[in-house]
Design a protein around this motif. Structure first.
Motif, mmCIF file in Angstrom:
data_model
loop_
_atom_site.group_PDB
_atom_site.id
_atom_site.type_symbol
_atom_site.label_atom_id
_atom_site.label_comp_id
_atom_site.label_asym_id
_atom_site.label_seq_id
_atom_site.Cartn_x
_atom_site.Cartn_y
_atom_site.Cartn_z
ATOM 1 N N SER A 88 18.413 38.609 63.640
ATOM 2 C CA SER A 88 18.723 39.297 62.540
ATOM 3 C C SER A 88 17.617 40.039 61.995
ATOM 4 O O SER A 88 16.699 39.105 61.407
ATOM 5 C CB SER A 88 19.606 38.222 61.330
ATOM 6 O OG SER A 88 19.914 38.943 60.364
ATOM 7 N N LEU A 131 27.255 32.035 73.331
ATOM 8 C CA LEU A 131 26.130 32.465 72.589
ATOM 9 C C LEU A 131 24.913 31.837 72.904
ATOM 10 O O LEU A 131 25.007 30.547 72.837
ATOM 11 C CB LEU A 131 26.445 32.478 71.010
ATOM 12 C CG LEU A 131 25.458 32.985 69.825
ATOM 13 C CD1 LEU A 131 25.256 34.522 70.165
ATOM 14 C CD2 LEU A 131 25.764 32.421 68.726
ATOM 15 N N SER A 182 25.299 44.163 66.656
ATOM 16 C CA SER A 182 26.313 44.385 65.519
ATOM 17 C C SER A 182 25.680 45.088 64.365
ATOM 18 O O SER A 182 24.291 44.992 64.209
ATOM 19 C CB SER A 182 27.272 43.206 65.173
ATOM 20 O OG SER A 182 26.472 42.341 64.405
ATOM 21 N N ASP A 194 25.818 44.919 61.026
ATOM 22 C CA ASP A 194 25.161 44.228 59.764
ATOM 23 C C ASP A 194 25.693 42.474 60.011
ATOM 24 O O ASP A 194 26.623 42.245 60.256
ATOM 25 C CB ASP A 194 25.819 44.605 58.473
ATOM 26 C CG ASP A 194 25.249 44.048 57.484
ATOM 27 O OD1 ASP A 194 25.105 44.591 56.435
ATOM 28 O OD2 ASP A 194 24.620 42.901 57.628
ATOM 29 N N PRO A 195 24.381 41.727 60.356
ATOM 30 C CA PRO A 195 24.735 40.352 60.481
ATOM 31 C C PRO A 195 25.559 39.658 59.454
ATOM 32 O O PRO A 195 26.244 38.805 59.932
ATOM 33 C CB PRO A 195 23.352 39.881 60.605
ATOM 34 C CG PRO A 195 22.313 40.725 59.880
ATOM 35 C CD PRO A 195 23.078 42.151 60.074
ATOM 36 N N GLY A 196 25.343 40.069 58.406
ATOM 37 C CA GLY A 196 26.144 39.444 57.157
ATOM 38 C C GLY A 196 27.510 39.781 56.989
ATOM 39 O O GLY A 196 28.381 39.403 56.172
ATOM 40 N N GLN A 197 28.228 40.808 57.738
ATOM 41 C CA GLN A 197 29.429 41.323 57.611
ATOM 42 C C GLN A 197 30.373 41.119 58.702
ATOM 43 O O GLN A 197 30.060 41.678 59.856
ATOM 44 C CB GLN A 197 29.256 43.123 57.335
ATOM 45 C CG GLN A 197 28.498 43.548 56.097
ATOM 46 C CD GLN A 197 29.259 42.953 54.703
ATOM 47 O OE1 GLN A 197 30.450 43.015 54.841
ATOM 48 N NE2 GLN A 197 28.478 42.730 53.828
ATOM 49 N N GLY A 198 31.049 40.406 58.785
ATOM 50 C CA GLY A 198 32.089 40.054 59.568
ATOM 51 C C GLY A 198 33.055 40.829 60.291
ATOM 52 O O GLY A 198 33.617 40.564 61.218
ATOM 53 N N TYR A 228 22.021 39.843 69.770
ATOM 54 C CA TYR A 228 22.515 38.596 70.524
ATOM 55 C C TYR A 228 22.414 38.681 72.080
ATOM 56 O O TYR A 228 22.393 39.554 72.629
ATOM 57 C CB TYR A 228 24.142 38.629 70.196
ATOM 58 C CG TYR A 228 24.432 38.942 69.020
ATOM 59 C CD1 TYR A 228 25.066 40.311 68.445
ATOM 60 C CD2 TYR A 228 24.826 37.801 68.031
ATOM 61 C CE1 TYR A 228 25.301 40.349 67.166
ATOM 62 C CE2 TYR A 228 25.381 38.035 66.578
ATOM 63 C CZ TYR A 228 25.522 39.596 66.315
ATOM 64 O OH TYR A 228 25.895 39.678 64.995
ATOM 65 N N TYR A 278 32.688 43.659 61.605
ATOM 66 C CA TYR A 278 32.098 44.552 62.675
ATOM 67 C C TYR A 278 31.888 43.618 63.970
ATOM 68 O O TYR A 278 31.546 42.604 63.920
ATOM 69 C CB TYR A 278 30.611 45.190 62.224
ATOM 70 C CG TYR A 278 30.541 45.743 61.012
ATOM 71 C CD1 TYR A 278 29.915 45.459 59.737
ATOM 72 C CD2 TYR A 278 30.847 47.144 61.098
ATOM 73 C CE1 TYR A 278 29.855 46.029 58.735
ATOM 74 C CE2 TYR A 278 30.721 48.021 59.976
ATOM 75 C CZ TYR A 278 30.445 47.628 58.886
ATOM 76 O OH TYR A 278 30.436 48.334 57.676
ATOM 77 N N TYR A 299 31.279 43.384 68.145
ATOM 78 C CA TYR A 299 29.930 43.656 68.888
ATOM 79 C C TYR A 299 30.144 45.016 69.809
ATOM 80 O O TYR A 299 31.083 45.136 70.235
ATOM 81 C CB TYR A 299 29.461 42.405 69.873
ATOM 82 C CG TYR A 299 29.199 41.193 69.110
ATOM 83 C CD1 TYR A 299 29.205 40.015 69.965
ATOM 84 C CD2 TYR A 299 29.024 40.846 67.845
ATOM 85 C CE1 TYR A 299 29.171 38.875 69.464
ATOM 86 C CE2 TYR A 299 28.689 39.782 67.114
ATOM 87 C CZ TYR A 299 28.838 38.590 68.102
ATOM 88 O OH TYR A 299 28.330 37.374 67.473
ATOM 89 N N SER A 347 17.465 34.003 64.120
ATOM 90 C CA SER A 347 18.446 33.370 63.264
ATOM 91 C C SER A 347 18.877 32.018 63.740
ATOM 92 O O SER A 347 19.113 31.039 63.103
ATOM 93 C CB SER A 347 19.331 34.213 62.452
ATOM 94 O OG SER A 347 18.762 35.437 62.030
ATOM 95 N N ILE A 348 19.386 32.103 65.032
ATOM 96 C CA ILE A 348 20.336 31.152 65.384
ATOM 97 C C ILE A 348 19.924 30.907 67.003
ATOM 98 O O ILE A 348 19.586 31.759 67.840
ATOM 99 C CB ILE A 348 21.755 31.458 65.587
ATOM 100 C CG1 ILE A 348 22.157 31.738 64.170
ATOM 101 C CG2 ILE A 348 22.583 30.365 66.317
ATOM 102 C CD1 ILE A 348 22.281 30.374 63.312
#
Lengths: 115, 117
Positions: free
Chosen positions: A50, A45, A94, A96-100, A33, A102, A104, A55-56
């Motif tokens: 990812s 941000l 972080s 895993d980008p999909g696991q909240g 990020y 974790y 930073y 991704s963003i």
């Protein structure tokens, strides 16, 4: 290695210059990020990568151009910046980008001054 | 929308006294909550997180936080403050409305902790 390393620590650039910020991590984190932080404000941000893909993009002006050459490295290319772009630029990663669950890991940041 | 609020811009504490830095949250569903500390001209350092389980979470440097679902709060605490604890503290929540499942954190405005000798 449990760190995110950012270089340079300080950067002064003119409005016509081209410069790059570098961020590196060797923790195997798959999300990286870029954040911008003005004095006494929370980080905002800018970009999320990812698995090495952008991704963003949080509606960041095109004078900021991110790049992720590999899973350990993240760059932010700067061109034709304005004085109001002066800030602390923070890189984070972080697991895993999909696991909240974790949080930073942040780097120490690059203090950018645009003159 | 997910959000966190830190109602105090600054907290002043005498060294050796207990400290509390307040944070309240607003989320739909179960919150993922975090505390970070920032020393001058440095990046943010992770202190602790609440995902599930015990409401009292222990973290780095002797800090702990209490999750209170009924009050939607996640206050940071330490039994005995040190001068070296003086820094900027950020509460954060994962933005679960963020599409794609990406781990986006929303930060509070920050609270400056000043511990006096």
């Amino acid at each position: 290695d449990t760190e995110v390393t950012q270089t340079p620590k300080h950067l002064v650039m003119g409005m016509t210059n081209k410069k790059s910020l570098k961020c590196e991590q060797h923790m195997g984190h798959r999300a990286m990020y870029w954040y911008k932080q003005k004095a006494k404000k929370p980080p905002e941000l800018m970009f999320v990568y990812s698995y090495e893909k952008l991704s963003i993009n949080e509606s960041v002006p095109s004078r900021f151009s991110p790049e992720c050459p590999n899973s350990s490295l993240l760059n932010l290319h700067l061109h034709a910046l304005q004085p109001e772009d002066s800030a602390l630029y923070l890189c984070a990663s972080s697991q895993d980008p999909g696991q909240g669950g974790y949080g930073y890991t942040f780097g120490s940041g690059t203090r950018l001054t645009v003159v | 929308a997910q959000s966190v609020a830190q109602p105090e811009d600054q907290v002043n504490v005498a060294e050796g006294n207990p400290l509390t830095v307040k944070c309240t949250y607003s989320v739909s569903g179960n919150p993922y909550l975090f505390w970070y500390v920032q020393y001058p001209n440095r990046g943010l350092q992770f202190l602790l997180k609440y995902i599930t389980g015990d409401n009292l979470v222990k973290g780095s440097y002797g800090f702990e936080a209490e999750f209170n679902k009924s009050q939607t709060s996640f206050h940071l605490k330490k039994p005995s403050a040190l001068v070296s604890d003086s820094a900027l503290y950020f509460c954060a929540v994962r933005d679960i409305s963020f599409s794609g499942g990406y781990n986006k954190l929303i930060f509070g405005a920050g609270t400056r902790l000043a511990v006096h000798p």
